[in-house]
Write an enzyme that holds these catalytic residues in place. Structure first.
Site, mmCIF file in Angstrom:
data_model
loop_
_atom_site.group_PDB
_atom_site.id
_atom_site.type_symbol
_atom_site.label_atom_id
_atom_site.label_comp_id
_atom_site.label_asym_id
_atom_site.label_seq_id
_atom_site.Cartn_x
_atom_site.Cartn_y
_atom_site.Cartn_z
ATOM 1 N N LYS A 1 0.755 -1.018 0.017
ATOM 2 C CA LYS A 1 0.041 -0.126 0.044
ATOM 3 C C LYS A 1 0.880 1.361 -0.123
ATOM 4 C CE LYS A 1 -4.109 -1.956 2.352
ATOM 5 N NZ LYS A 1 -4.939 -1.913 3.234
ATOM 6 N N TYR B 1 -12.358 -1.844 -3.946
ATOM 7 C CA TYR B 1 -12.898 -1.849 -2.601
ATOM 8 C C TYR B 1 -14.592 -1.749 -2.525
ATOM 9 C CZ TYR B 1 -8.525 -1.865 -0.448
ATOM 10 O OH TYR B 1 -7.103 -2.165 0.178
ATOM 11 N N PHE C 1 -15.415 3.708 6.684
ATOM 12 C CA PHE C 1 -14.179 3.952 6.379
ATOM 13 C C PHE C 1 -13.884 4.049 4.681
ATOM 14 C CE2 PHE C 1 -14.213 -0.362 7.387
ATOM 15 C CZ PHE C 1 -13.646 -1.015 6.274
ATOM 16 N N ARG D 1 -2.411 -14.599 4.486
ATOM 17 C CA ARG D 1 -3.128 -13.743 5.543
ATOM 18 C C ARG D 1 -2.339 -13.863 6.890
ATOM 19 N NH1 ARG D 1 -7.305 -10.352 4.156
ATOM 20 N NH2 ARG D 1 -8.368 -10.957 5.943
ATOM 21 N N THR E 1 -5.658 -6.886 10.715
ATOM 22 C CA THR E 1 -5.915 -5.671 9.972
ATOM 23 C C THR E 1 -5.310 -4.441 10.740
ATOM 24 O OG1 THR E 1 -7.967 -6.864 9.122
ATOM 25 C CG2 THR E 1 -7.565 -4.459 8.830
ATOM 26 N N ARG F 1 2.275 -6.726 9.159
ATOM 27 C CA ARG F 1 1.562 -5.456 9.727
ATOM 28 C C ARG F 1 2.104 -5.248 11.265
ATOM 29 N NH1 ARG F 1 -4.219 -7.092 7.243
ATOM 30 N NH2 ARG F 1 -4.324 -5.738 5.640
ATOM 31 N N ASN G 1 -2.078 0.009 6.723
ATOM 32 C CA ASN G 1 -1.574 -1.070 7.407
ATOM 33 C C ASN G 1 -0.720 -1.812 6.278
ATOM 34 O OD1 ASN G 1 -3.591 -1.873 5.731
ATOM 35 N ND2 ASN G 1 -4.830 -2.896 7.169
ATOM 36 N N HIS H 1 -2.446 -5.511 1.487
ATOM 37 C CA HIS H 1 -3.576 -6.120 1.237
ATOM 38 C C HIS H 1 -3.303 -7.703 0.785
ATOM 39 C CE1 HIS H 1 -7.315 -7.296 -0.503
ATOM 40 N NE2 HIS H 1 -6.624 -7.775 -1.586
ATOM 41 N N GLU I 1 -9.562 -10.672 -8.128
ATOM 42 C CA GLU I 1 -8.522 -9.458 -7.961
ATOM 43 C C GLU I 1 -7.439 -9.635 -8.812
ATOM 44 O OE1 GLU I 1 -10.032 -9.008 -3.300
ATOM 45 O OE2 GLU I 1 -7.659 -9.494 -3.477
HETATM 46 P P1 RTP Z 1 -7.072 -6.044 3.066
HETATM 47 O O1 RTP Z 1 -8.492 -6.465 2.639
HETATM 48 O O2 RTP Z 1 -6.646 -4.776 2.951
HETATM 49 O O3 RTP Z 1 -6.311 -7.239 2.863
HETATM 50 O O4 RTP Z 1 -7.334 -5.889 4.733
HETATM 51 P P2 RTP Z 1 -8.283 -6.875 5.781
HETATM 52 O O5 RTP Z 1 -8.935 -8.028 4.819
HETATM 53 O O6 RTP Z 1 -7.407 -7.318 6.699
HETATM 54 O O7 RTP Z 1 -9.266 -5.763 5.919
HETATM 55 P P3 RTP Z 1 -10.676 -5.392 5.455
HETATM 56 O O8 RTP Z 1 -11.713 -5.575 6.496
HETATM 57 O O9 RTP Z 1 -10.939 -6.170 4.173
HETATM 58 O O10 RTP Z 1 -10.820 -4.024 5.177
HETATM 59 C C1 RTP Z 1 -9.852 -3.352 4.143
HETATM 60 C C2 RTP Z 1 -8.980 -2.295 4.578
HETATM 61 O O11 RTP Z 1 -9.796 -1.119 4.911
HETATM 62 C C3 RTP Z 1 -9.185 -0.432 5.857
HETATM 63 N N1 RTP Z 1 -9.921 -0.336 7.010
HETATM 64 N N2 RTP Z 1 -10.148 0.605 7.973
HETATM 65 N N3 RTP Z 1 -10.720 2.858 9.796
HETATM 66 C C4 RTP Z 1 -11.111 1.249 9.961
HETATM 67 O O12 RTP Z 1 -11.990 0.899 10.879
HETATM 68 C C5 RTP Z 1 -10.695 0.500 8.936
HETATM 69 N N4 RTP Z 1 -11.128 -0.910 8.976
HETATM 70 C C6 RTP Z 1 -10.755 -1.549 7.683
HETATM 71 C C7 RTP Z 1 -7.772 -1.240 6.200
HETATM 72 O O13 RTP Z 1 -6.575 -0.503 5.642
HETATM 73 C C8 RTP Z 1 -8.195 -2.620 5.759
HETATM 74 O O14 RTP Z 1 -6.806 -3.322 5.496
HETATM 75 MG MG MG Z 2 -10.221 -7.805 3.170
#
Ligand code: RTP
Ligand code: MG
Length: 139
Positions: free
Chosen positions: A10, A50, A58, A86, A92, A103, A113, A116, A127
């Site tokens: 990122k 996204y 967010f 993962r 996250t 992370r 973070n 992705h 993707e």
């Molecule tokens: P990613 O998709 O980026 O691999 O991360 P992830 O599955 O661990 O998290 P996900 O729930 O899919 O959320 C995607 C990205 O959104 C941002 N986020 N911000 N401010 C917040 O509460 C919040 N929650 C999620 C993070 O950058 C997350 O990686």
């Molecule tokens: Mg995700």
């Protein structure tokens, strides 16, 4: 089974010039980088990528962050690559990420973070197809 997963290093990673350090952790874990390209995501690309989070509070901030500076998009290959990556990424929220994960080592916050990774084999296929042609992935 040998799988492929999709990864993004990122903007917080490209900004701090630590993409090589992150790639070292990826490779150390046994994931092979079989395609990689640096790209500055457009607003439309980030919004589409996204889309599943469109209703989350967010979403706007996430799209703004992902388009602020370049990213590195990658295809990673390994036995069970989706789950393996993962695990290597960590939780996250970096506060909850296990020791040694990307992370835990590098993330600045839940938003910034560093990486992705696809959350299922099905999404990995979707993707990867958004960013790479078959002939650009060399296993
Ligand atoms: P990613 O998709 O980026 O691999 O991360 P992830 O599955 O661990 O998290 P996900 O729930 O899919 O959320 C995607 C990205 O959104 C941002 N986020 N911000 N401010 C917040 O509460 C919040 N929650 C999620 C993070 O950058 C997350 O990686
Ligand atoms: Mg995700």
């Amino acid at each position: 089974m040998t799988e492929r997963t999709f990864s993004i290093l990122k903007p917080d990673a490209t900004r701090r010039n630590i993409t090589g350090k992150i790639n070292a952790v990826i490779e150390e874990a046994g994931l092979r980088i079989v395609a990689q390209r640096r790209v500055h995501l457009t607003d439309a690309q980030a919004k589409k990528f996204y889309e599943v989070h469109a209703e989350r509070p967010f979403y706007g901030e996430l799209v703004a962050q992902m388009t602020a500076e370049p990213v590195v998009v990658q295809v990673l290959e390994a036995e069970g690559a989706v789950a393996k990556y993962r695990e290597v990424m960590g939780a996250t929220n970096p506060d909850n990420a296990a020791e040694g994960t990307i992370r835990k080592l590098f993330a600045l916050s839940i938003g910034e973070n560093s990486v992705h990774g696809s959350d299922s084999l099905e999404n990995a296929g979707i993707e990867i197809a958004q960013f790479f042609k078959d002939e650009d992935i060399v296993g």
